[in-house]
Motif scaffolding. Sequence first.
Motif, PDB file in Angstrom:
ATOM      1  N   ASP A  79       0.971  -1.171  -0.003  1.00  0.00           N
ATOM      2  CA  ASP A  79       0.129   0.103  -0.189  1.00  0.00           C
ATOM      3  C   ASP A  79       0.963   1.146   0.009  1.00  0.00           C
ATOM      4  N   SER A  80       0.492   2.172  -0.857  1.00  0.00           N
ATOM      5  CA  SER A  80       1.075   3.535  -0.784  1.00  0.00           C
ATOM      6  C   SER A  80       2.713   3.398  -0.764  1.00  0.00           C
ATOM      7  N   PRO A  81       3.530   2.858  -1.601  1.00  0.00           N
ATOM      8  CA  PRO A  81       4.908   2.549  -1.640  1.00  0.00           C
ATOM      9  C   PRO A  81       5.488   4.095  -1.654  1.00  0.00           C
ATOM     10  N   GLN A  82       6.584   4.361  -0.747  1.00  0.00           N
ATOM     11  CA  GLN A  82       7.081   5.646  -0.645  1.00  0.00           C
ATOM     12  C   GLN A  82       8.650   5.492  -1.153  1.00  0.00           C
ATOM     13  N   LEU A  83       9.169   6.593  -1.685  1.00  0.00           N
ATOM     14  CA  LEU A  83      10.575   6.802  -1.891  1.00  0.00           C
ATOM     15  C   LEU A  83      10.983   7.846  -1.243  1.00  0.00           C
ATOM     16  N   VAL A  84      12.019   7.685  -0.243  1.00  0.00           N
ATOM     17  CA  VAL A  84      12.395   8.832   0.396  1.00  0.00           C
ATOM     18  C   VAL A  84      14.094   8.730   0.151  1.00  0.00           C
ATOM     19  N   VAL A  85      14.653  10.029  -0.416  1.00  0.00           N
ATOM     20  CA  VAL A  85      15.910  10.369  -0.482  1.00  0.00           C
ATOM     21  C   VAL A  85      16.462  11.250   0.290  1.00  0.00           C
ATOM     22  N   PHE A  86      17.563  10.858   1.031  1.00  0.00           N
ATOM     23  CA  PHE A  86      17.991  11.997   2.266  1.00  0.00           C
ATOM     24  C   PHE A  86      19.159  12.395   1.648  1.00  0.00           C
ATOM     25  N   ALA A  87      19.241  13.818   1.617  1.00  0.00           N
ATOM     26  CA  ALA A  87      20.476  14.715   1.045  1.00  0.00           C
ATOM     27  C   ALA A  87      21.248  15.341   2.189  1.00  0.00           C
ATOM     28  N   ALA A  88      22.631  15.143   1.953  1.00  0.00           N
ATOM     29  CA  ALA A  88      23.359  15.842   2.901  1.00  0.00           C
ATOM     30  C   ALA A  88      24.800  15.937   2.213  1.00  0.00           C
ATOM     31  N   ASP A  89      25.666  16.976   2.917  1.00  0.00           N
ATOM     32  CA  ASP A  89      27.013  17.145   2.259  1.00  0.00           C
ATOM     33  C   ASP A  89      27.807  16.721   3.491  1.00  0.00           C
ATOM     34  N   HIS A  90      29.330  16.391   3.021  1.00  0.00           N
ATOM     35  CA  HIS A  90      30.216  15.900   4.035  1.00  0.00           C
ATOM     36  C   HIS A  90      31.387  16.687   4.356  1.00  0.00           C
ATOM     37  N   VAL A 132      11.967  14.187  -0.756  1.00  0.00           N
ATOM     38  CA  VAL A 132      13.512  14.262  -0.773  1.00  0.00           C
ATOM     39  C   VAL A 132      13.850  15.064   0.779  1.00  0.00           C
ATOM     40  N   VAL A 133      14.494  14.584   1.262  1.00  0.00           N
ATOM     41  CA  VAL A 133      14.919  15.434   2.905  1.00  0.00           C
ATOM     42  C   VAL A 133      16.253  16.183   2.711  1.00  0.00           C
ATOM     43  N   ASP A 134      16.273  17.131   3.228  1.00  0.00           N
ATOM     44  CA  ASP A 134      17.413  17.817   3.585  1.00  0.00           C
ATOM     45  C   ASP A 134      17.861  17.763   4.688  1.00  0.00           C
ATOM     46  N   ALA A 135      18.677  16.623   4.899  1.00  0.00           N
ATOM     47  CA  ALA A 135      19.221  16.044   5.870  1.00  0.00           C
ATOM     48  C   ALA A 135      20.326  16.975   6.564  1.00  0.00           C
ATOM     49  N   GLY A 136      21.039  17.613   5.844  1.00  0.00           N
ATOM     50  CA  GLY A 136      22.345  18.456   6.200  1.00  0.00           C
ATOM     51  C   GLY A 136      23.033  18.875   4.976  1.00  0.00           C
ATOM     52  N   MET A 137      22.341  19.496   3.793  1.00  0.00           N
ATOM     53  CA  MET A 137      23.111  20.268   2.812  1.00  0.00           C
ATOM     54  C   MET A 137      23.800  21.315   3.310  1.00  0.00           C
ATOM     55  N   ALA A 138      24.823  21.725   2.301  1.00  0.00           N
ATOM     56  CA  ALA A 138      25.635  22.673   2.898  1.00  0.00           C
ATOM     57  C   ALA A 138      25.177  24.043   2.394  1.00  0.00           C
ATOM     58  N   LYS A 139      24.397  23.935   1.825  1.00  0.00           N
ATOM     59  CA  LYS A 139      23.736  25.413   1.283  1.00  0.00           C
ATOM     60  C   LYS A 139      22.146  25.117   1.878  1.00  0.00           C
ATOM     61  N   PRO A 140      21.359  26.468   1.905  1.00  0.00           N
ATOM     62  CA  PRO A 140      20.217  26.264   2.214  1.00  0.00           C
ATOM     63  C   PRO A 140      19.416  25.964   0.828  1.00  0.00           C
ATOM     64  N   MET A 339      23.610  -5.195 -11.124  1.00  0.00           N
ATOM     65  CA  MET A 339      23.445  -4.462 -12.486  1.00  0.00           C
ATOM     66  C   MET A 339      24.617  -3.315 -12.934  1.00  0.00           C
ATOM     67  N   GLY A 340      25.647  -3.390 -11.757  1.00  0.00           N
ATOM     68  CA  GLY A 340      26.762  -2.546 -11.700  1.00  0.00           C
ATOM     69  C   GLY A 340      26.431  -1.150 -11.656  1.00  0.00           C
ATOM     70  N   LEU A 341      25.345  -0.675 -10.984  1.00  0.00           N
ATOM     71  CA  LEU A 341      24.831   0.770 -10.859  1.00  0.00           C
ATOM     72  C   LEU A 341      25.838   1.414 -10.186  1.00  0.00           C
ATOM     73  N   ARG A 342      26.137   2.565 -10.681  1.00  0.00           N
ATOM     74  CA  ARG A 342      26.986   3.764 -10.121  1.00  0.00           C
ATOM     75  C   ARG A 342      26.193   5.042  -9.769  1.00  0.00           C
ATOM     76  N   ILE A 343      24.787   4.849  -9.404  1.00  0.00           N
ATOM     77  CA  ILE A 343      23.947   5.954  -8.966  1.00  0.00           C
ATOM     78  C   ILE A 343      23.135   5.500  -7.903  1.00  0.00           C
ATOM     79  N   GLY A 344      22.949   6.485  -6.948  1.00  0.00           N
ATOM     80  CA  GLY A 344      22.341   6.233  -5.821  1.00  0.00           C
ATOM     81  C   GLY A 344      20.685   6.653  -5.826  1.00  0.00           C
ATOM     82  N   GLN A 345      20.217   7.248  -4.950  1.00  0.00           N
ATOM     83  CA  GLN A 345      18.850   8.012  -5.079  1.00  0.00           C
ATOM     84  C   GLN A 345      17.664   7.020  -5.047  1.00  0.00           C
ATOM     85  N   GLY A 346      18.033   5.874  -4.644  1.00  0.00           N
ATOM     86  CA  GLY A 346      16.954   4.482  -4.756  1.00  0.00           C
ATOM     87  C   GLY A 346      16.700   4.157  -6.033  1.00  0.00           C
TER      88      GLY A 346
END
Length: 365
Positions: A79-90, A132-140, A339-346
Amino acid sequence: MPHDPIFGSISRRSTALPEALKLPMVAGTTDTMLEFALRQRLAPEGLPEHALGRMESLVLQLARVQNGTSIEFDLLAFDSPQLVVFAADHGIADEGMSSMGPSMTEQMVMQLLRGQSPVNALAASHGFDLTVVDAGMAKPISPPNDTRLRGALLLRKIAYGTRNVLLGPAMSTAQAVSAVHAGMDVVRHLPGNVIALGDVGVANSVSAALLLSRLCGVPLVDAFSRDDAEARNLDDSQHVQRVEKLSAAAARHRHAISPFEALAALGGFEIAMMTGAMLQAASERRVVLVDGYVAGAAALVARGLCPDVVDYLVFTHRAADVGHRLLLIHMQTQPLLDMGLRIGQGTGALLAWPMLLAAQSLLER
């Protein structure tokens, strides 16, 4: 190259969790009677035992997750599947640890919100809502002024990027606790019983490599391999310099041994939030689709905090990173795809979604 500090002597061990950290209760899903009954349904008379191979294992895992009520289990329901992408800088990106510029995190987030990333097409095709969740990006960041947005933006920023782990811990204890709690809260307010977790962040695979090395004893030269995406464009001397910096960071935080201590010292805000998201989703008996290397590092931490959480985690694919392959070995799991993926984001999680739909169909016949 200096000796890998993971093999050095450790004079102090601390496993106590901070009092402020409040984790949800997660129940294991072991159910031998259910498994026996479902195996009979999956393999009618005349078929060999375990004829469906790993597909049978997937069906049984999903059924165990959804068999937590007093109602007798019959069919799988998503039911109602969700994709949540957390974004942050290091902060360690300042040391030249990534081939991507510091603005790439923001750019990738805007692409997700505008529906311009590959995962947007998959989410639309499979009926996943994107957050998309801004967990701790370096810019507003603020939502673009576009009425055709393909995803929602949640502002849960803990800080403007983590600190440089060569200079100090990535997060304070209070920040790490806040990030885990924020991930729990994000899931708590989302509908449905399926959640796919992805990530965006410059140098986030560096944090994943440090966590894999610390929590599983993998040498940093393997956790951050020459063949990985962040290093494939470097010559040998440049890669050696990067591994030396990681070794210095690991040595600086050599006493951060427990999963939570390692998360605070070496991790990222998005990893901490995914850790909380996994724990909360498992406590609500949701199916959790784990994407690539960075999400896998969060799974390592979540397992350390609550071993039963792994019952709810579906590792969807094996990324091209050598470290991710080693991580999956330590998690003792076989992913659904390679599949040798080099991309994240779910992206890998949603590519594997038809496998879960197939599992559902197998019980409907």
